[in-house]
Motif scaffolding. Structure first.
Motif: not given
Length: 260
Positions: A195-221
């Motif tokens: 997945h592509d990171p779209v923000g910094p690390l945060i504390e959310h039930h432990g160290q987490r980071r927000p992500y996004h992925v376009d499924l079409s692009a991911m599957l083509n890759r």
């Protein structure tokens, strides 16, 4: 022949959790992993006296279970948080808990075709390999017994991805959002599922980071870089997430591309 597909069909089965009984299995498994095994902040067992972990997003989520065929046990689960049909403007968890980078405008996504991957879990005995703690790399810990043969299926999280792609195709989901441990994203990267990171690390039930992925692009890759994994997660091109009304890729075309 695709040995990864063969191994998946031998060891695992994706089960749709679309009945009250199966949802209870999901909630109990989440309680076992989050509250008992991992003991994550915010998931204290005392908060769930009935032994089931659930929240307000479950009512508009698609759920799956991963069954281990040899034992019959459920060993993993995941959900897709879908747009709430009663409150379409209801924010996803990523919008409530994460800080998003300025370049990522979540409002530009086709919201009706976006979902948040959440509660992606594998029970401890399937998550841990003997090699992870100094044992031989070709031993897999299953129910506390070592199977002394080469690992035929890479990792249970890949089996969960099969279910997530299947659910995404069923609900016409084309974009995934998530808040996850960067270590999990590194694991997904091994199989072309990063997945592509779209923000910094945060504390959310432990160290987490927000992500996004376009499924079409991911599957083509993935089709280019990990064709055997692509065959597994898309069922040889039969399960490709797309908006409703879009023209599906003929399976004959997909198979012809694979054979090239």
């Amino acid at each position: 022949m695709n040995d990864i597909v063969t191994a998946f069909n031998e060891y695992f089965e994706v089960v749709d959790a679309d009945t009250p009984e199966r949802l209870q299995d999901v909630f109990r498994l989440r309680y076992q992993v989050l509250c008992i095994e991992q003991r994550l902040p915010g998931f204290e067992a005392s908060r769930y006296p009935d032994g089931c972990e659930c929240d307000s997003y479950d009512a508009h989520s698609s759920h799956m279970l991963l069954r281990h065929r040899p034992s019959g046990d459920f060993v993993g689960t995941a959900r897709l948080i879908l747009p709430d049909p009663l409150t379409p403007e209801k924010p996803f968890p990523i919008e409530q808990h994460a800080q998003l980078d300025p370049f990522f405008n979540i409002n530009r996504l086709p919201r009706q075709h976006a979902a948040e991957v959440s509660r992606l879990l594998v029970v401890r005995r399937f998550r841990r390999r003997k090699g992870d703690s100094g044992g031989p790399e070709n031993e897999i810990v299953v129910e506390d017994r070592a199977i002394e043969k080469p690992r035929r299926f890479p990792h249970p999280v890949l089996a969960l991805a099969v279910g997530l792609i299947r659910m995404s195709a069923a609900h016409h989901i084309t974009h995934w959002l998530s808040i996850m441990d960067p270590a999990l994203n590194r694991l997904l990267t091994l199989y072309g599922l990063q997945h592509d990171p779209v923000g910094p690390l945060i504390e959310h039930h432990g160290q987490r980071r927000p992500y996004h992925v376009d499924l079409s692009a991911m599957l083509n890759r993935m089709h280019e870089s990990h064709p055997l994994i692509w065959e597994l997660v898309t069922d040889f091109g039969r399960s490709l997430p797309a908006p409703p009304g879009s023209a599906p890729v003929p399976i004959s075309t997909v198979l012809a591309d694979i054979e090239k």
